[in-house]
Design a protein around this motif. Structure first.
Motif, PDB file in Angstrom:
ATOM      1  N   GLU A   1      -2.477   1.982 -17.195  1.00  0.00           N
ATOM      2  CA  GLU A   1      -1.712   3.220 -17.056  1.00  0.00           C
ATOM      3  C   GLU A   1      -2.298   4.098 -15.959  1.00  0.00           C
ATOM      4  OE1 GLU A   1       0.017   6.724 -19.978  1.00  0.00           O
ATOM      5  OE2 GLU A   1      -2.001   5.958 -20.335  1.00  0.00           O
ATOM      6  N   LYS A   2      -3.625   4.177 -15.890  1.00  0.00           N
ATOM      7  CA  LYS A   2      -4.283   4.988 -14.861  1.00  0.00           C
ATOM      8  C   LYS A   2      -3.941   4.478 -13.467  1.00  0.00           C
ATOM      9  CE  LYS A   2      -8.794   6.733 -13.402  1.00  0.00           C
ATOM     10  NZ  LYS A   2     -10.265   6.741 -13.677  1.00  0.00           N
ATOM     11  N   LEU A   3      -3.982   3.160 -13.284  1.00  0.00           N
ATOM     12  CA  LEU A   3      -3.665   2.569 -11.978  1.00  0.00           C
ATOM     13  C   LEU A   3      -2.196   2.781 -11.620  1.00  0.00           C
ATOM     14  CD1 LEU A   3      -5.670  -0.760 -12.317  1.00  0.00           C
ATOM     15  CD2 LEU A   3      -6.113   1.051 -10.659  1.00  0.00           C
ATOM     16  N   PHE A   4      -1.326   2.681 -12.611  1.00  0.00           N
ATOM     17  CA  PHE A   4       0.104   2.878 -12.372  1.00  0.00           C
ATOM     18  C   PHE A   4       0.359   4.302 -11.889  1.00  0.00           C
ATOM     19  CE2 PHE A   4       4.550   3.584 -13.458  1.00  0.00           C
ATOM     20  CZ  PHE A   4       5.150   2.369 -13.148  1.00  0.00           C
ATOM     21  N   LYS A   5      -0.252   5.278 -12.563  1.00  0.00           N
ATOM     22  CA  LYS A   5      -0.046   6.674 -12.192  1.00  0.00           C
ATOM     23  C   LYS A   5      -0.675   6.994 -10.834  1.00  0.00           C
ATOM     24  CE  LYS A   5       0.577   8.546 -16.842  1.00  0.00           C
ATOM     25  NZ  LYS A   5       0.061   9.452 -17.901  1.00  0.00           N
ATOM     26  N   GLU A   6      -1.808   6.360 -10.530  1.00  0.00           N
ATOM     27  CA  GLU A   6      -2.419   6.549  -9.209  1.00  0.00           C
ATOM     28  C   GLU A   6      -1.495   5.995  -8.125  1.00  0.00           C
ATOM     29  OE1 GLU A   6      -6.300   4.852  -9.112  1.00  0.00           O
ATOM     30  OE2 GLU A   6      -7.188   6.375 -10.410  1.00  0.00           O
ATOM     31  N   SER A   7      -0.867   4.877  -8.425  1.00  0.00           N
ATOM     32  CA  SER A   7       0.075   4.280  -7.473  1.00  0.00           C
ATOM     33  C   SER A   7       1.237   5.225  -7.205  1.00  0.00           C
ATOM     34  CB  SER A   7       0.593   2.942  -8.030  1.00  0.00           C
ATOM     35  OG  SER A   7       1.611   2.405  -7.214  1.00  0.00           O
ATOM     36  N   LEU A   8       1.769   5.817  -8.271  1.00  0.00           N
ATOM     37  CA  LEU A   8       2.864   6.775  -8.124  1.00  0.00           C
ATOM     38  C   LEU A   8       2.434   7.976  -7.282  1.00  0.00           C
ATOM     39  CD1 LEU A   8       4.283   6.890 -11.774  1.00  0.00           C
ATOM     40  CD2 LEU A   8       5.365   5.824  -9.800  1.00  0.00           C
ATOM     41  N   ALA A   9       1.200   8.426  -7.488  1.00  0.00           N
ATOM     42  CA  ALA A   9       0.731   9.646  -6.845  1.00  0.00           C
ATOM     43  C   ALA A   9       0.546   9.500  -5.336  1.00  0.00           C
ATOM     44  CB  ALA A   9      -0.590  10.101  -7.479  1.00  0.00           C
ATOM     45  N   VAL A  10       0.144   8.297  -4.873  1.00  0.00           N
ATOM     46  CA  VAL A  10      -0.178   8.141  -3.450  1.00  0.00           C
ATOM     47  C   VAL A  10       0.938   7.486  -2.645  1.00  0.00           C
ATOM     48  CG1 VAL A  10      -2.626   7.945  -4.021  1.00  0.00           C
ATOM     49  CG2 VAL A  10      -1.277   5.859  -3.706  1.00  0.00           C
ATOM     50  N   ALA A  11       1.924   6.927  -3.313  1.00  0.00           N
ATOM     51  CA  ALA A  11       2.924   6.104  -2.627  1.00  0.00           C
ATOM     52  C   ALA A  11       3.722   6.851  -1.564  1.00  0.00           C
ATOM     53  CB  ALA A  11       3.869   5.455  -3.628  1.00  0.00           C
ATOM     54  N   SER A  12       4.024   8.116  -1.805  1.00  0.00           N
ATOM     55  CA  SER A  12       4.806   8.875  -0.826  1.00  0.00           C
ATOM     56  C   SER A  12       4.038   9.033   0.486  1.00  0.00           C
ATOM     57  CB  SER A  12       5.159  10.259  -1.386  1.00  0.00           C
ATOM     58  OG  SER A  12       6.062  10.138  -2.469  1.00  0.00           O
ATOM     59  N   ASP A  13       2.714   9.247   0.380  1.00  0.00           N
ATOM     60  CA  ASP A  13       1.888   9.398   1.581  1.00  0.00           C
ATOM     61  C   ASP A  13       1.532   8.052   2.187  1.00  0.00           C
ATOM     62  OD1 ASP A  13       1.829  12.181   1.364  1.00  0.00           O
ATOM     63  OD2 ASP A  13       0.115  12.129   0.014  1.00  0.00           O
ATOM     64  N   SER A  14       1.307   7.045   1.324  1.00  0.00           N
ATOM     65  CA  SER A  14       0.940   5.713   1.806  1.00  0.00           C
ATOM     66  C   SER A  14       1.561   4.652   0.907  1.00  0.00           C
ATOM     67  CB  SER A  14      -0.587   5.544   1.824  1.00  0.00           C
ATOM     68  OG  SER A  14      -0.938   4.212   2.157  1.00  0.00           O
ATOM     69  N   PRO A  15       2.737   4.139   1.263  1.00  0.00           N
ATOM     70  CA  PRO A  15       3.355   3.075   0.468  1.00  0.00           C
ATOM     71  C   PRO A  15       2.443   1.860   0.313  1.00  0.00           C
ATOM     72  CG  PRO A  15       4.945   3.997   1.991  1.00  0.00           C
ATOM     73  CD  PRO A  15       3.613   4.584   2.370  1.00  0.00           C
ATOM     74  N   ARG A  16       1.641   1.574   1.339  1.00  0.00           N
ATOM     75  CA  ARG A  16       0.735   0.428   1.256  1.00  0.00           C
ATOM     76  C   ARG A  16      -0.295   0.635   0.143  1.00  0.00           C
ATOM     77  NH1 ARG A  16       0.102  -3.346   4.638  1.00  0.00           N
ATOM     78  NH2 ARG A  16       1.100  -2.136   6.290  1.00  0.00           N
ATOM     79  N   ALA A  17      -0.848   1.851   0.067  1.00  0.00           N
ATOM     80  CA  ALA A  17      -1.800   2.154  -0.995  1.00  0.00           C
ATOM     81  C   ALA A  17      -1.118   2.102  -2.358  1.00  0.00           C
ATOM     82  CB  ALA A  17      -2.420   3.530  -0.767  1.00  0.00           C
ATOM     83  N   GLY A  18       0.112   2.620  -2.415  1.00  0.00           N
ATOM     84  CA  GLY A  18       0.860   2.586  -3.662  1.00  0.00           C
ATOM     85  C   GLY A  18       1.128   1.166  -4.125  1.00  0.00           C
ATOM     86  N   LEU A  19       1.472   0.294  -3.180  1.00  0.00           N
ATOM     87  CA  LEU A  19       1.769  -1.092  -3.517  1.00  0.00           C
ATOM     88  C   LEU A  19       0.503  -1.840  -3.934  1.00  0.00           C
ATOM     89  CD1 LEU A  19       4.188  -2.964  -3.666  1.00  0.00           C
ATOM     90  CD2 LEU A  19       3.771  -3.629  -1.303  1.00  0.00           C
ATOM     91  N   THR A  20      -0.596  -1.563  -3.247  1.00  0.00           N
ATOM     92  CA  THR A  20      -1.867  -2.198  -3.598  1.00  0.00           C
ATOM     93  C   THR A  20      -2.311  -1.791  -4.998  1.00  0.00           C
ATOM     94  OG1 THR A  20      -2.584  -2.260  -1.281  1.00  0.00           O
ATOM     95  CG2 THR A  20      -4.295  -2.434  -2.953  1.00  0.00           C
ATOM     96  N   LEU A  21      -2.197  -0.513  -5.310  1.00  0.00           N
ATOM     97  CA  LEU A  21      -2.576  -0.028  -6.639  1.00  0.00           C
ATOM     98  C   LEU A  21      -1.662  -0.588  -7.730  1.00  0.00           C
ATOM     99  CD1 LEU A  21      -3.437   3.660  -5.753  1.00  0.00           C
ATOM    100  CD2 LEU A  21      -4.987   2.062  -6.890  1.00  0.00           C
ATOM    101  N   SER A  22      -0.387  -0.745  -7.409  1.00  0.00           N
ATOM    102  CA  SER A  22       0.534  -1.297  -8.404  1.00  0.00           C
ATOM    103  C   SER A  22       0.224  -2.770  -8.677  1.00  0.00           C
ATOM    104  CB  SER A  22       1.990  -1.139  -7.941  1.00  0.00           C
ATOM    105  OG  SER A  22       2.254  -1.905  -6.791  1.00  0.00           O
ATOM    106  N   ARG A  23      -0.229  -3.481  -7.654  1.00  0.00           N
ATOM    107  CA  ARG A  23      -0.641  -4.876  -7.823  1.00  0.00           C
ATOM    108  C   ARG A  23      -1.901  -4.929  -8.699  1.00  0.00           C
ATOM    109  NH1 ARG A  23      -4.491  -8.981  -7.842  1.00  0.00           N
ATOM    110  NH2 ARG A  23      -3.657 -10.900  -6.967  1.00  0.00           N
ATOM    111  N   MET A  24      -2.839  -4.011  -8.459  1.00  0.00           N
ATOM    112  CA  MET A  24      -4.044  -3.914  -9.289  1.00  0.00           C
ATOM    113  C   MET A  24      -3.666  -3.597 -10.738  1.00  0.00           C
ATOM    114  SD  MET A  24      -6.500  -1.745  -6.695  1.00  0.00           S
ATOM    115  CE  MET A  24      -7.749  -1.472  -7.952  1.00  0.00           C
ATOM    116  N   CYS A  25      -2.675  -2.729 -10.890  1.00  0.00           N
ATOM    117  CA  CYS A  25      -2.191  -2.372 -12.222  1.00  0.00           C
ATOM    118  C   CYS A  25      -1.658  -3.603 -12.942  1.00  0.00           C
ATOM    119  CB  CYS A  25      -1.091  -1.312 -12.107  1.00  0.00           C
ATOM    120  SG  CYS A  25      -0.153  -1.054 -13.631  1.00  0.00           S
ATOM    121  N   LEU A  26      -0.895  -4.410 -12.244  1.00  0.00           N
ATOM    122  CA  LEU A  26      -0.301  -5.602 -12.840  1.00  0.00           C
ATOM    123  C   LEU A  26      -1.378  -6.573 -13.312  1.00  0.00           C
ATOM    124  CD1 LEU A  26       2.240  -7.218 -13.477  1.00  0.00           C
ATOM    125  CD2 LEU A  26       2.172  -8.108 -11.146  1.00  0.00           C
ATOM    126  N   GLU A  27      -2.382  -6.803 -12.468  1.00  0.00           N
ATOM    127  CA  GLU A  27      -3.466  -7.721 -12.840  1.00  0.00           C
ATOM    128  C   GLU A  27      -4.255  -7.177 -14.025  1.00  0.00           C
ATOM    129  OE1 GLU A  27      -7.022 -10.376 -10.784  1.00  0.00           O
ATOM    130  OE2 GLU A  27      -5.943  -8.874  -9.601  1.00  0.00           O
TER     131      GLU A  27
END
Length: 210
Positions: free
Chosen positions: A83-109
């Motif tokens: 949940e923490k990784l998912f929310k971090e992904s949401l928080a940074v995605a607007s500024d950096s979609p790449r960071a958002g996507l990387t964090l969402s992948r980490m969330c999935l794993e």
């Protein structure tokens, strides 16, 4: 009936973005220079329920970052690390979609790890193997497995393929949205399985009573 809305800088009654409770808000101005004719540069308020403090500059809440991209699935509360990784992904995605996507992948794993550990299974270092394990345990369907694999590959490309940077295939916010929806869909599938397991258990208990 008061219309339900998420907190913004001009609200005196709204839902807290963190805990979801509707309550009254009092914004306090700060940054006023009494020696010069400078306007207030910001304001802050605090949730009386969860005690989260919100800071604003002008008309924008800048802390904590608030996003309306997608609502995390309610089952996330059972998997706090994910949940923490998912929310971090949401928080940074607007500024950096790449960071958002990387964090969402980490969330999935992380989510797959947490699900296996929850079922007393030892996760492998290989993410793909862990996904197959979920299928073997009948925790997910083959359709969900394919969805997990596709989501894993998308996240890998955003993290490891440096040729994507400054190219025609640059990561965009829509890529993050695909992965977020996939993760929520996986959790919804798990939720359905849990409800079915509970129904089966209740049915067996009733049979035993007779």
């Amino acid at each position: 009936m008061i219309e339900e809305k998420i907190l913004s800088c001009d609200d005196d009654y709204a839902k807290c973005p963190k805990c979801g409770v509707n309550l009254s808000w009092a914004w306090i101005k700060y940054g006023y220079n009494s020696y010069q004719s400078c306007p207030h540069v910001g304001s802050f308020t605090r949730c009386n329920h969860c005690k989260q403090i919100f800071l604003a500059l002008g008309d924008e809440i800048v802390y904590p970052r608030i996003t309306s991209h997608i609502k995390p699935h309610e089952l996330f509360t059972e998997y706090p690390k994910s949940e923490k990784l998912f929310k971090e992904s949401l928080a940074v995605a607007s500024d950096s979609p790449r960071a958002g996507l990387t964090l969402s992948r980490m969330c999935l794993e992380c989510l797959v790890h947490e699900i296996l550990i929850e079922r007393n299974e030892k996760p492998s270092d290989n993410f793909s193997v862990n996904i197959k394990k979920l299928l073997e345990l009948e925790i997910i369907t083959n359709k969900i497995k394919n969805l997990l694999d596709d989501t894993r590959v998308i996240g890998n490309k955003s993290t490891h393929n440096f040729n994507l940077i400054d190219s025609e295939n640059e990561v965009v916010l829509d890529d993050c949205m695909v992965v977020w929806k996939a993760i929520n869909h996986i959790l919804e599938s798990l939720s359905s399985v849990q409800k079915l397991d509970a129904d089966i258990t209740n049915l067996k208990d009733k049979v035993k009573e007779k």
